[in-house]
Design a protein around this motif. Structure first.
Motif, PDB file in Angstrom:
ATOM      1  N   THR A 104      39.321  82.011  18.574  1.00 39.67           N
ATOM      2  CA  THR A 104      40.497  81.801  17.738  1.00 39.67           C
ATOM      3  C   THR A 104      40.227  82.222  16.303  1.00 39.67           C
ATOM      4  N   TYR A 105      39.062  81.862  15.775  1.00 36.15           N
ATOM      5  CA  TYR A 105      38.700  82.286  14.416  1.00 36.15           C
ATOM      6  C   TYR A 105      38.764  83.809  14.299  1.00 36.15           C
ATOM      7  N   ASN A 106      38.167  84.514  15.244  1.00 39.26           N
ATOM      8  CA  ASN A 106      38.158  85.976  15.175  1.00 39.26           C
ATOM      9  C   ASN A 106      39.568  86.551  15.123  1.00 39.26           C
ATOM     10  N   ILE A 107      40.449  86.054  15.959  1.00 40.23           N
ATOM     11  CA  ILE A 107      41.825  86.564  15.981  1.00 40.23           C
ATOM     12  C   ILE A 107      42.498  86.330  14.637  1.00 40.23           C
ATOM     13  N   LEU A 108      42.411  85.103  14.123  1.00 49.13           N
ATOM     14  CA  LEU A 108      43.075  84.782  12.859  1.00 49.13           C
ATOM     15  C   LEU A 108      42.469  85.536  11.684  1.00 49.13           C
ATOM     16  N   ALA A 109      41.151  85.640  11.649  1.00 43.70           N
ATOM     17  CA  ALA A 109      40.485  86.360  10.551  1.00 43.70           C
ATOM     18  C   ALA A 109      40.871  87.832  10.570  1.00 43.70           C
ATOM     19  N   GLN A 110      40.933  88.423  11.747  1.00 46.69           N
ATOM     20  CA  GLN A 110      41.268  89.838  11.850  1.00 46.69           C
ATOM     21  C   GLN A 110      42.738  90.105  11.548  1.00 46.69           C
ATOM     22  N   GLU A 111      43.574  89.064  11.610  1.00 43.26           N
ATOM     23  CA  GLU A 111      44.973  89.185  11.197  1.00 43.26           C
ATOM     24  C   GLU A 111      45.118  89.090   9.682  1.00 43.26           C
ATOM     25  N   GLY A 112      44.016  88.812   8.989  1.00 41.76           N
ATOM     26  CA  GLY A 112      44.062  88.692   7.538  1.00 41.76           C
ATOM     27  C   GLY A 112      44.371  87.292   7.035  1.00 41.76           C
ATOM     28  N   ARG A 113      44.291  86.300   7.897  1.00 41.98           N
ATOM     29  CA  ARG A 113      44.559  84.917   7.494  1.00 41.98           C
ATOM     30  C   ARG A 113      43.367  84.345   6.737  1.00 41.98           C
ATOM     31  N   LYS A 114      43.646  83.419   5.834  1.00 40.07           N
ATOM     32  CA  LYS A 114      42.585  82.699   5.121  1.00 40.07           C
ATOM     33  C   LYS A 114      42.183  81.525   6.014  1.00 40.07           C
ATOM     34  N   VAL A 115      41.184  81.775   6.856  1.00 39.25           N
ATOM     35  CA  VAL A 115      40.781  80.809   7.860  1.00 39.25           C
ATOM     36  C   VAL A 115      39.281  80.565   7.767  1.00 39.25           C
ATOM     37  N   ALA A 116      38.876  79.375   8.193  1.00 40.33           N
ATOM     38  CA  ALA A 116      37.453  79.045   8.286  1.00 40.33           C
ATOM     39  C   ALA A 116      37.204  78.444   9.662  1.00 40.33           C
ATOM     40  N   ALA A 117      35.966  78.519  10.108  1.00 38.42           N
ATOM     41  CA  ALA A 117      35.557  77.888  11.366  1.00 38.42           C
ATOM     42  C   ALA A 117      34.406  76.943  11.071  1.00 38.42           C
ATOM     43  N   ALA A 118      34.561  75.699  11.481  1.00 35.75           N
ATOM     44  CA  ALA A 118      33.487  74.709  11.405  1.00 35.75           C
ATOM     45  C   ALA A 118      32.995  74.537  12.832  1.00 35.75           C
ATOM     46  N   LEU A 119      31.821  75.081  13.105  1.00 42.92           N
ATOM     47  CA  LEU A 119      31.331  75.178  14.482  1.00 42.92           C
ATOM     48  C   LEU A 119      30.180  74.216  14.735  1.00 42.92           C
ATOM     49  N   LEU A 120      30.413  73.258  15.608  1.00 40.35           N
ATOM     50  CA  LEU A 120      29.383  72.325  16.035  1.00 40.35           C
ATOM     51  C   LEU A 120      28.614  72.998  17.157  1.00 40.35           C
ATOM     52  N   ILE A 121      27.345  73.310  16.893  1.00 36.48           N
ATOM     53  CA  ILE A 121      26.485  73.977  17.876  1.00 36.48           C
ATOM     54  C   ILE A 121      25.560  72.909  18.446  1.00 36.48           C
ATOM     55  N   GLU A 122      25.868  72.461  19.652  1.00 38.73           N
ATOM     56  CA  GLU A 122      25.055  71.436  20.307  1.00 38.73           C
ATOM     57  C   GLU A 122      23.908  72.102  21.051  1.00 38.73           C
ATOM     58  N   GLY A 123      22.772  71.467  21.012  1.00 41.51           N
ATOM     59  CA  GLY A 123      21.614  71.976  21.739  1.00 41.51           C
ATOM     60  C   GLY A 123      20.811  72.998  20.975  1.00 41.51           C
TER      61      GLY A 123
END
Length: 129
Positions: A104-123
């Motif tokens: 979802t982040y990739n799609i929104l960022a590539q559309e030019g939206r001001k978006v951020a992703a906070a990614l919880l990486i477990e393990g």
């Protein structure tokens, strides 16, 4: 006719797997925050159960209109009280599992939206503050 893939000048999530994510081809094993505006910050948490209101207050300082929260292996929602700082800044939050958040982040960022992703990486390795 030769077709060329679109090129974008934003940070992209180029791959992900169990315990890691790659940003523009660079592999990261700990939780992190990235934005389409070029920010890349460590997020010192490795389990959903360790999240606190302070983790979401950190997100309110990012210049964006929407944050995509990747809650780990499965979709889990933070308590509404933790989102006060985001609501005060009128920043939206969408919650989904981490793989879906990456896409979802990739799609929104590539559309030019001001978006951020906070990614919880477990393990993965816990991020250092």
């Amino acid at each position: 006719m030769k077709l060329q893939p679109d090129q974008f000048d934003v940070q992209s999530i180029t791959a992900y797997g169990e315990g890691w994510v790659a940003i523009n081809g660079e592999k990261h094993a700990g939780s992190l925050i990235i934005s389409s505006q070029g920010q890349r910050l460590s997020w010192p948490v490795s389990r959903f159960e360790d999240l606190t209101e302070a983790h979401f207050e950190q997100l309110a300082d990012i210049d964006c209109e929407l944050i995509v929260f990747g809650s780990g292996r499965r979709n889990r929602f933070p308590p509404a009280a933790w989102l006060k700082a985001l609501m005060a800044r009128r920043i939206g939050l969408e919650t989904m599992d981490t793989p879906a958040a990456c896409r979802t982040y990739n799609i929104l960022a590539q559309e030019g939206r001001k978006v951020a992703a906070a990614l919880l990486i477990e393990g993965g390795e816990p991020a250092q503050p």
